[in-house]
Design an enzyme around this catalytic site. Structure first.
Site, PDB file in Angstrom:
ATOM      1  N   ASN A 174       0.871  -1.177   0.000  1.00  0.00           N
ATOM      2  CA  ASN A 174       0.000   0.000   0.000  1.00  0.00           C
ATOM      3  C   ASN A 174       0.908   1.226   0.000  1.00  0.00           C
ATOM      4  O   ASN A 174       2.139   1.091   0.018  1.00  0.00           O
ATOM      5  CB  ASN A 174      -0.949  -0.015   1.209  1.00  0.00           C
ATOM      6  N   ASP A 181     -11.530  -3.002  -0.292  1.00  0.00           N
ATOM      7  CA  ASP A 181     -10.536  -2.452   0.637  1.00  0.00           C
ATOM      8  C   ASP A 181      -9.894  -1.194   0.042  1.00  0.00           C
ATOM      9  O   ASP A 181      -9.590  -0.235   0.750  1.00  0.00           O
ATOM     10  CB  ASP A 181      -9.474  -3.520   0.928  1.00  0.00           C
TER      11      ASP A 181
END
Ligand code: COA
Length: 347
Positions: A26, A220
């Site tokens: 991420n 997500d």
């Protein structure tokens, strides 16, 4: 004793390991929560499909029907090795419960940490006709107690599903993308976000339906965008509430994944995510709600420590109601986590 040891060899527990690479990261540099969810689902799909085909009879593929609430216990770093292990812990007539554990290993020091533990339910669908649900070969339980415990979990999730269905009704409430320039910071409208995705072959099983893991990863991603837009810091997925996969999504559908913030505690944010599917080429097919879930995020400082989050500004009664409901879930989950911690310490 492992439950799986008592089962047919074709249903043995499995473990999948791989090194986590930069494209799993991420923006904070750790492994994306969505990537972990996808790995969990892959392991669950393998073991449940293998089990459901372990006896002679109609061939089938196990479709993800539900993921129980799951906590992300510690971050996984790029360069570490993930070990995802799965075993079947219960079977009902038409469903399979799979328990998945994710460990991350620092291969330089050998240190291992449990990063996630998840429970998934799969339902076998006939390969000849994916609308037909097949019977599941039963597992043999090492003890009557374990069978009873499994039955209790099965009945509890069935009851919870009924309740959710009644609560949600059949109403589809699309989350409209606001003009963010005109919105006040910290309002629901300001951080509300959507992502539109055309479902292609790489998202699907060999039978042309979206993998549950792909859907969870996109969910997500959207929830993460909402969280960052709200607090403008690094964030991590802390937990995902139980997710029910109501309907299949076929290759060629356009899916809209929308997220809006529902609740903020001192240091966490709850985001509701919807997945709506719309067949692209087939006429007369209406848009439908395929999945919905609540994700919880925590904002982190540069040292990775949780930060207080800006409180959500509520603008109408609907938002106030959702906030109160979110607060209820937050308090309930917190109490559950504390009870689990206490039980672990006492062991
Ligand atoms: N969670 C857990 N089990 C579920 C479930 C859920 N959300 N929905 C249904 N089941 C189980 C039921 O308990 C039942 O098993 P049992 O007879 O042993 O109790 C079995 O599935 C069949 O239930 P039924 O009500 O007849 O089926 P359905 O019409 O609700 O269809 C699915 C169930 C899972 C096939 C259907 O909801 C579906 O196609 N969902 C999408 C699956 C998918 O595409 N997954 C990938 C995600 S993008």
């Amino acid at each position: 004793m492992s439950l799986v040891k008592a089962m047919a060899p074709s249903s043995s527990a499995i473990q999948i390991s791989r090194i986590m690479r930069p494209d799993d990261a991420n923006i904070a540099g750790n492994v994306h929560g969505g990537t972990i969810l996808k790995m969990i689902e892959e392991a669950g799909a393998i073991i449940s499909t293998r089990h459901c085909n372990s006896q002679a009879g109609e061939r089938c593929v196990a479709a993800l029907a539900r993921v129980e609430r799951t906590d992300f216990l510690s971050p996984m770093c790029i360069g570490e090795v993930s070990h995802v292990s799965a075993e079947i812990t219960y079977t009902s007539k038409h469903s399979v419960e799979v328990q998945v554990n994710v460990m991350s290993e620092n291969i330089l020091t050998g240190a291992k940490r449990l990063t996630n533990r998840a429970t998934l339910w799969y339902v076998p669908l006939s390969l000849k006709n994916v609308d037909k649900i097949i019977e599941v070969p039963p597992i043999q339980f090492p003890s009557k107690d374990q069978e009873e415990e499994g039955k209790k979990r099965y009945e509890a999730q069935k009851f919870e599903r009924l309740e959710t269905k009644q609560r949600n009704g059949e109403i589809i409430l699309p989350v409209v993308n606001p003009d963010r320039q005109t919105k006040e910071p910290y309002t629901v409208g300001f951080s509300q976000s959507s992502l539109i995705h055309l479902v292609g072959p790489s998202d699907c099983t060999l039978h042309g339906f979206v993998h549950g893991g792909v859907t969870m990863k996109l969910m997500d991603e959207v929830a993460g965008i909402v969280a960052v837009r709200h607090c403008k810091t690094n964030i991590v997925t802390a937990s995902v509430d139980a997710i029910n996969f109501h309907r299949k999504i076929k290759k060629g559908c356009i899916i809209t994944i929308s997220g809006r913030m529902t609740f903020t505690s001192n240091k966490s944010m709850e985001i509701e995510v919807f997945v709506d599917a719309e067949p692209f080429v087939e006429e007369f097919q209406q848009r439908y709600r395929a999945v919905s879930a609540f994700f919880t995020y925590v904002s982190l400082n540069k040292e990775g420590k949780p930060l207080p989050v800006p409180q959500l500004l509520l603008e109408n009664d609907e938002e106030k109601k959702r906030f109160e409901e979110g607060k209820g879930r937050y308090l309930q989950n917190k109490a559950k986590r504390q009870a689990e911690m206490k039980a672990l310490v006492q062991q």
